[in-house]
Design an enzyme around this catalytic site. Structure first.
Site, PDB file in Angstrom:
ATOM      1  N   ASP A   6       0.866  -1.183   0.000  1.00 58.84           N
ATOM      2  CA  ASP A   6       0.000   0.000   0.000  1.00 58.84           C
ATOM      3  C   ASP A   6       0.900   1.229   0.000  1.00 58.84           C
ATOM      4  OD1 ASP A   6      -2.006   1.898   0.344  1.00 58.84           O
ATOM      5  OD2 ASP A   6      -2.048   1.619   2.523  1.00 58.84           O
ATOM      6  N   THR A  12       4.725   3.845   3.053  1.00 58.51           N
ATOM      7  CA  THR A  12       4.396   2.640   2.300  1.00 58.51           C
ATOM      8  C   THR A  12       4.278   1.492   3.294  1.00 58.51           C
ATOM      9  OG1 THR A  12       5.480   3.372   0.273  1.00 58.51           O
ATOM     10  CG2 THR A  12       5.204   0.998   0.565  1.00 58.51           C
ATOM     11  N   VAL A  13       3.186   0.737   3.192  1.00 59.01           N
ATOM     12  CA  VAL A  13       2.949  -0.383   4.097  1.00 59.01           C
ATOM     13  C   VAL A  13       3.069  -1.679   3.308  1.00 59.01           C
ATOM     14  CG1 VAL A  13       1.395  -1.390   5.804  1.00 59.01           C
ATOM     15  CG2 VAL A  13       1.359   1.072   5.396  1.00 59.01           C
ATOM     16  N   TYR A 100     -18.854   6.168  -8.227  1.00 58.55           N
ATOM     17  CA  TYR A 100     -18.248   7.497  -8.349  1.00 58.55           C
ATOM     18  C   TYR A 100     -18.583   8.052  -9.731  1.00 58.55           C
ATOM     19  CZ  TYR A 100     -14.735  10.466  -5.984  1.00 58.55           C
ATOM     20  OH  TYR A 100     -14.088  11.445  -5.273  1.00 58.55           O
ATOM     21  N   ALA A 108      -6.950   4.628  -5.236  1.00 59.22           N
ATOM     22  CA  ALA A 108      -6.917   3.174  -5.091  1.00 59.22           C
ATOM     23  C   ALA A 108      -7.115   2.754  -3.645  1.00 59.22           C
ATOM     24  CB  ALA A 108      -5.596   2.631  -5.633  1.00 59.22           C
ATOM     25  N   ASP A 109      -6.535   3.499  -2.708  1.00 58.60           N
ATOM     26  CA  ASP A 109      -6.648   3.124  -1.298  1.00 58.60           C
ATOM     27  C   ASP A 109      -8.094   3.190  -0.820  1.00 58.60           C
ATOM     28  OD1 ASP A 109      -6.542   5.895  -1.700  1.00 58.60           O
ATOM     29  OD2 ASP A 109      -5.527   6.305   0.193  1.00 58.60           O
ATOM     30  N   ASP A 129     -10.427   6.824   7.053  1.00 57.38           N
ATOM     31  CA  ASP A 129      -9.002   6.518   6.880  1.00 57.38           C
ATOM     32  C   ASP A 129      -8.195   7.772   7.201  1.00 57.38           C
ATOM     33  OD1 ASP A 129      -6.431   5.921   5.991  1.00 57.38           O
ATOM     34  OD2 ASP A 129      -7.114   4.839   4.224  1.00 57.38           O
TER      35      ASP A 129
END
EC number: 2.7.1.33
Length: 264
Positions: A6, A12-13, A100, A108-109, A129
């Site tokens: 992600d 960055t994860v 949408y 994307a997240d 989030d």
């Protein structure tokens, strides 16, 4: 082993999955101009700290809001690790309707979070989030992504305040503000940011509930918090029901399973 990535604007994860089980995860600073070799070396070092090997990856899936790094990880997967690569985008099957106005314009997240929330908490759902940006998004009772709201993240706003004022410092928001009515400047800033952002998120969630209720879309609704700053802010939110810091990684695994099975 699935490597889920992600890529956010600040962090960055990385996630290491065995089937649906998230075995390990890591956070590292997002650096857009690193080469695939540099990114691979950094990932390998993090994996090694847990006694794992990057070379055990048999696929990679990426959600990215930094286009340059999408290509970097694509190269890492295809040319260095030589494993299948999946990137969340308009062409990917989400297993859900995207309502949408321009489906290709959604981050994307946000989509990955919606997929994960529906899979693990059911529909309808609201997802807050808290990261570089703060987003609140809705999944309706039919399981469709409906959209949401975006506002600056905690530290983006903090940087703006500190850079545009002479006497207001940048403070650590991990330290709990003692009271909303603070008696010194650092705690006043903490109060404004922590209670103010919690209030903003709660207000958005309540408005989302009102709009979904007008459509008969609230039965069984769950409210989920995620993101790097969610542990800081969610405990002050009165509308948050579940804190799931791994929601985005779990959504990536769901999307990989869906799209890999259809590619066979």
């Amino acid at each position: 082993m699935l490597m889920a990535v992600d890529i956010g604007n600040t962090q960055t994860v990385l996630g290491y999955f065995e089937g649906e089980r998230l075995r390990a995860s890591w956070r590292m600073t997002t650096e857009p101009y690193r080469s695939p070799d540099e990114v691979g070396a950094a990932c390998a070092a993090l994996f090694a700290l847990r006694g794992l090997s990057l070379e055990d990856a048999d696929a990679m899936i990426v959600s990215s809001v930094v286009p340059d790094l999408t290509g970097t990880y694509r190269h890492l997967a295809a040319d260095i690790l030589q494993v299948p690569f999946y990137a969340v985008g308009p062409e990917m099957d989400l297993g859900m309707e995207n309502r949408y106005d321009d489906p290709s314009a959604v981050g994307a997240d946000r989509l990955v979070n919606a997929v994960a929330a529906r899979r693990y908490y059911g529909a309808p759902a609201i997802i807050a989030d808290s990261g570089t940006a703060t987003t609140v998004c809705a999944v309706d009772a039919g399981g469709a992504y409906r959209g949401g709201a975006i506002l600056p993240g905690l530290y983006v706003s903090m940087d703006a305040l500190a850079s545009r004022t002479a006497k207001l410092p940048r403070v650590d928001l991990e330290e709990e503000p003692p009271r909303a009515i603070a008696t010194n400047t650092p705690d006043s800033i903490r109060s404004g940011f922590i209670y103010g952002y919690a209030g903003a998120i709660d207000a958005l969630i309540r408005r989302f509930k009102e709009e979904l209720a007008a459509e008969g879309e609230t039965e069984g609704l769950r409210v989920v918090a995620t993101g790097g700053l969610s542990p800081v802010i969610s405990r002050y939110c009165r509308e948050i029901e579940v804190l799931d810091p791994d929601l985005t990684l779990k959504g990536l695994q769901v999307l990989y399973a869906l799209n890999a099975s259809r590619a066979r």
